[in-house]
Design a protein around this motif. Structure first.
Motif, short mmCIF file in Angstrom:
data_model
loop_
_atom_site.label_atom_id
_atom_site.label_comp_id
_atom_site.label_asym_id
_atom_site.label_seq_id
_atom_site.Cartn_x
_atom_site.Cartn_y
_atom_site.Cartn_z
N THR A 260 -2.51 11.02 -23.99
CA THR A 260 -3.57 10.49 -23.77
C THR A 260 -3.65 9.12 -23.09
OG1 THR A 260 -4.69 12.01 -25.67
CG2 THR A 260 -5.95 9.93 -24.86
N ALA A 261 -4.48 8.85 -22.24
CA ALA A 261 -4.38 7.45 -21.68
C ALA A 261 -5.79 6.99 -21.33
CB ALA A 261 -3.27 7.50 -20.50
N SER A 262 -6.00 5.93 -21.27
CA SER A 262 -7.46 5.26 -20.51
C SER A 262 -7.37 5.51 -19.27
CB SER A 262 -7.47 3.80 -20.70
OG SER A 262 -6.57 2.91 -19.99
N ILE A 263 -8.44 5.75 -18.55
CA ILE A 263 -8.66 6.03 -17.10
C ILE A 263 -8.03 4.82 -16.24
CG2 ILE A 263 -10.97 5.12 -16.80
CD1 ILE A 263 -9.88 8.20 -15.15
N GLU A 264 -8.04 3.54 -16.52
CA GLU A 264 -7.61 2.64 -16.13
C GLU A 264 -5.98 2.64 -16.02
OE1 GLU A 264 -7.97 -1.10 -18.01
OE2 GLU A 264 -7.76 -2.36 -16.20
N ASN A 265 -5.41 3.10 -16.92
CA ASN A 265 -3.94 3.41 -16.95
C ASN A 265 -3.60 4.55 -16.29
OD1 ASN A 265 -3.33 0.87 -18.25
ND2 ASN A 265 -3.49 1.89 -20.32
N LEU A 266 -4.37 5.59 -16.16
CA LEU A 266 -4.01 6.83 -15.45
C LEU A 266 -4.15 6.34 -14.04
CD1 LEU A 266 -3.52 9.61 -15.53
CD2 LEU A 266 -5.76 10.12 -15.51
N HIS A 267 -4.99 5.67 -13.47
CA HIS A 267 -5.42 5.14 -12.12
C HIS A 267 -3.94 4.26 -11.61
CE1 HIS A 267 -8.82 5.81 -10.09
NE2 HIS A 267 -9.49 5.72 -11.10
N LEU A 268 -3.46 3.40 -12.52
CA LEU A 268 -2.56 2.63 -12.48
C LEU A 268 -1.16 3.36 -12.15
CD1 LEU A 268 -1.06 -0.15 -12.40
CD2 LEU A 268 -0.80 -0.05 -15.00
N PHE A 269 -0.94 4.25 -13.01
CA PHE A 269 0.53 4.88 -13.08
C PHE A 269 0.29 5.91 -11.87
CE2 PHE A 269 1.37 3.00 -16.80
CZ PHE A 269 2.70 2.70 -17.02
N THR A 270 -0.70 6.64 -11.49
CA THR A 270 -0.77 7.44 -10.32
C THR A 270 -0.54 6.67 -8.99
OG1 THR A 270 -3.18 7.79 -10.25
CG2 THR A 270 -2.01 9.22 -11.55
N TRP A 271 -1.23 5.42 -9.10
CA TRP A 271 -1.09 4.54 -7.96
C TRP A 271 0.11 4.27 -7.82
CZ3 TRP A 271 0.86 -0.71 -8.32
CH2 TRP A 271 0.66 -1.18 -7.22
N ALA A 272 0.98 3.91 -8.89
CA ALA A 272 2.16 3.35 -8.81
C ALA A 272 3.51 4.52 -8.43
CB ALA A 272 2.80 3.06 -10.10
N LEU A 273 3.04 5.96 -8.40
CA LEU A 273 3.69 6.97 -7.86
C LEU A 273 3.56 7.04 -6.21
CD1 LEU A 273 3.32 9.63 -10.66
CD2 LEU A 273 5.07 8.13 -10.43
N GLN A 274 2.70 6.24 -5.56
CA GLN A 274 2.68 6.63 -4.24
C GLN A 274 3.78 6.40 -3.52
OE1 GLN A 274 -0.91 4.46 -3.19
NE2 GLN A 274 -2.15 5.33 -4.40
N SER A 275 4.57 5.12 -3.71
CA SER A 275 5.61 4.95 -2.75
C SER A 275 6.61 4.12 -3.62
CB SER A 275 5.00 4.05 -1.63
OG SER A 275 4.65 2.76 -2.15
#
Length: 162
Positions: free
Chosen positions: A50-65
């Motif tokens: 479970t994570a906050s939507i903010e942290n989910l955004h952060l980590f999926t963003w980080a996986l981009q490149s």
């Protein structure tokens, strides 16, 4: 008929129109299946999946490149200041979350609907990805660097107020 509207002498009325199929590939990070896999492995890395939507955004963003992964790692280690961290978001995440919600893979909860949890189907999906060394190896290796994550740990490390 269009020729009546344009007139018979009009060049447009006599023009021939040809349609050609021109494939335009969809980038991997915009594909719902890939984004759902990202969501599954990111949430599976968090305490209680479970994570906050903010942290989910952060980590999926980080996986981009490679660059975005390095940025998050430098913020995490404290070698770079993370004041702009709240601006990091993944524009394709909402679509994937909606599909995951419909498919029963995730649940959205919290007073502000700001917490995302993996459901049994999503947990199974994440475990299947983890067991296959050929799937998302770069993403999994990156996430392993953080050990077991939590919203509180992210807030402490990146100096955010939760």
């Amino acid at each position: 008929m269009i020729s009546d509207f344009l007139g018979t002498d009009d060049e447009l009325a006599n023009a021939r129109i040809h349609f050609r199929s021109q494939p335009r590939p969809i980038p991997a990070d915009a594909r719902v299946a890939y984004k759902l896999a990202q969501v599954a492995i990111v949430l599976h890395s968090f305490n209680r999946s479970t994570a906050s939507i903010e942290n989910l955004h952060l980590f999926t963003w980080a996986l981009q490149s490679r660059r975005t992964r390095q940025m998050l790692l430098s913020w995490w280690s404290g070698s770079r200041f993370a004041s702009t961290i709240t601006q990091r978001s993944d524009p394709h995440l909402p679509v994937a979350l909606n599909v995951g919600l419909i498919r029963g893979m995730v649940q959205i909860s919290g007073a502000s609907h700001n917490r995302v949890s993996l459901q049994p189907l999503g947990i199974q999906f994440a475990q299947d990805i983890e067991l296959n060394d050929d799937l998302m190896s770069t993403e999994k290796a990156f996430l392993r660097q953080f050990n077991k994550l939590s919203d509180a740990a992210v807030a402490r490390r990146l100096a955010r107020i939760s």
